[in-house]
Design an enzyme around this catalytic site. Structure first.
Site, short mmCIF file in Angstrom:
data_model
loop_
_atom_site.label_atom_id
_atom_site.label_comp_id
_atom_site.label_asym_id
_atom_site.label_seq_id
_atom_site.Cartn_x
_atom_site.Cartn_y
_atom_site.Cartn_z
N SER A 254 0.82 -1.21 0.00
CA SER A 254 0.00 0.00 0.00
C SER A 254 0.85 1.25 0.00
O SER A 254 1.96 1.28 0.54
CB SER A 254 -0.91 -0.02 1.22
N LYS A 255 0.31 2.32 -0.58
CA LYS A 255 0.99 3.62 -0.56
C LYS A 255 1.13 4.13 0.87
O LYS A 255 1.99 4.95 1.15
CB LYS A 255 0.21 4.64 -1.41
N ARG A 256 0.30 3.62 1.76
CA ARG A 256 0.31 4.10 3.14
C ARG A 256 1.40 3.45 3.98
O ARG A 256 1.62 3.83 5.12
CB ARG A 256 -1.06 3.84 3.79
N CYS A 257 2.11 2.45 3.43
CA CYS A 257 3.08 1.72 4.25
C CYS A 257 4.36 2.51 4.51
O CYS A 257 5.15 2.16 5.37
CB CYS A 257 3.43 0.37 3.59
N SER A 260 6.55 2.55 -0.21
CA SER A 260 6.01 1.93 -1.42
C SER A 260 6.45 2.63 -2.70
O SER A 260 6.20 2.13 -3.79
CB SER A 260 4.47 1.92 -1.36
#
Length: 486
Positions: A254-257, A260
């Site tokens: 995810s982009k939230r990790c 990424s």
């Protein structure tokens, strides 16, 4: 055999995700391994998702990664990318869409938003719109009347509702889908722009793309692409769909990790060449039993038939290890240039930054590691006197206090504060006292750093700190231990 031509066709929607970077890298490696061309094409036809500055991010990321594209019109006469919005302005996509209408392979659709909302259905827990071909049945006169009246429209692909469609992918083999699952996807949107799916097919054909590399999330769309190629009578390219990249918990990255994208990683202190090496191995296995590859070595070794079907795990720990290996192998001057901002951030007192860089070069995995490793050269942090007790070194708080008090006058008299001279001085003390090296060196190390782990030994720390600061810390350590006993 036709010259191999691949392309990377990103949408300018923000930072470049690791999955997109891998697609670009694999496309580049496939082309270069075969002596072919690698094309860059900016797919900016979705104006709603367009992010200002994202095109510059794409250029910069590919440049830093070393993935130089081969052709494209550039305003300054050099090599630039192809830009779909510029090609759309020339009417290329509408021309081909109308050709499909004439062949019965596409049709005008005038359905409004309310009607499309009513067609929503749930598939596998997800709400989708399966169009019912309502406008396919409009007469030619009705279509012309609506066009003349300026009724908004889209152009849809006319897919069959019976039978099956089979396509071949180099990684997943032959895949057959039921035509009833093929929605009549939109080719030209109501704003006149082509959809990503349609522009891709047209441009890939016009640019002579022989191998199409993309993520396996596009497998389900491939039958629709194939039907477009067949409708035009064009040759279908070789499909290479790459496996999913997951996090350590086997969920989609995810982009939230926080790691990424390529820019996330470079901001965290990773080297571009290490990122490229790591990303190459996310789904591809070399024939050799090795993991460190330069881009040039990857070009020689890359065989797309060794791409896996199974999801690939983004192992952050492994990336850090690999980055550390690249840092160890770096030219020192380049390393020093990159390390200096991190050194200056935490050490402002008069220390030789090159010596600090030399100390940490083989000990760090990412550049921000430098800060926590050398902050003790700025000042001694608050620490527990229990650090002086070390089972392996055979030290206690009492023995450490005794050693430090005995060494203080010796080190006060010492004029030469170079590492070699200090080390010889400490060993001379060890010899005279008849103790182990660690029984003298460990207390000095703790006194100088206040830390259990340091980037160098006691004498090296004292050399960098200098005589005045070293003695100041030594006296403070004695006072701290004496207060502890009181």
């Amino acid at each position: 055999m036709a010259k191999v031509r691949t392309r990377f066709a990103p949408s300018p929607t923000g930072r470049m995700h690791v999955g997109n970077l891998r697609t670009a890298l694999y496309a580049y490696l496939i082309a270069k391994h075969a002596g072919g061309d690698f094309i860059l094409r900016i797919e900016d036809t979705d104006q709603e998702r367009y992010v200002e500055g994202a095109v510059d991010i794409i250029y910069r990321t590919l440049q830093e990664a070393g993935l130089q594209h081969d052709e494209g019109p550039d305003k300054d006469g050099g090599v630039g990318p192809y830009v779909q919005s510029e090609r759309q302005a020339a009417g290329i996509y509408l021309k081909y869409a109308k050709e499909l209408i004439e062949k019965g392979e596409a049709y005008y659709c005038f359905c409004d938003k309310e009607r499309l909302e009513s067609l929503k259905t749930e598939v596998a827990g997800k709400e989708i719109v399966m169009y019912d071909k309502h406008c396919l049945h409009l007469s030619k006169e009705e279509v012309e009347e609506k066009l003349a009246a300026g009724v908004p429209y889209v152009i849809r692909q006319n897919n069959p509702t019976t039978g099956t469609t089979t396509f071949h992918d180099e990684i997943y083999g032959d895949i057959t889908v039921d035509n009833a699952e093929l929605d009549d996807m939109i080719l030209i949107k109501s704003d006149g722009y082509p959809t990503y799916n349609f522009a891709n097919v047209v441009d890939d054909h016009l640019m002579g793309i022989t191998h199409v590399v993309r993520g396996n999330e596009y497998l389900s769309s491939s039958p629709k692409y194939n039907r477009l190629y067949e409708a035009f009578g064009w040759e279908v390219p070789v499909y290479i769909h790459c496996p999913l990249i997951t996090d350590e918990e086997h969920k989609k990255l995810s982009k939230r990790c926080g790691h990424s994208s390529f820019e996330d990683l470079t901001e965290q202190g990773f080297l571009p060449e290490a990122i490229v090496n790591f990303v190459a191995l996310l789904g591809w296995s070399p024939e050799e039993d090795r993991e460190i590859y330069s881009l040039e070595e990857l070009v020689k070794a890359f065989d797309y038939r060794h791409i896996s079907k199974a999801p690939s795990v983004f192992d952050y720990t492994k990336l850090k290890w690999m980055n550390g290996e690249y840092i160890k192998a770096m030219d020192f001057d380049r390393f020093y240039e990159m390390a200096l901002p991190y050194i200056k951030k935490v050490v402002t007192r008069d220390c030789d930054p090159r010596k600090l860089a030399e100390m940490v070069k083989t000990r760090i995995e990412v550049f921000p590691d430098i800060e926590g490793m050398i902050d003790c050269f700025e000042k001694v942090p608050e620490y527990d006197c229990a650090l002086y007790t070390h089972k392996k070194m055979k030290t206690t708080e009492d023995s450490s206090l005794e050693v430090l008090k005995e060494l203080l006058p010796i080190l006060e008299k010492q004029e030469d504060y170079s590492n070699d001279a200090l080390y010889a001085c400490l060993l001379e003390y060890v010899k005279e006292k008849g103790c182990k090296n660690g029984q003298a060196l460990w207390p000095i190390r703790i006194a100088m750093s206040g830390k259990q782990t340091t980037p160098c030994g006691a004498s090296e720390m004292m050399e960098v700190l200098g005589k005045e600061e070293s003695l100041k810390r030594l006296r403070a350590a004695i006072e701290k231990l004496e207060n502890e006993k009181a």
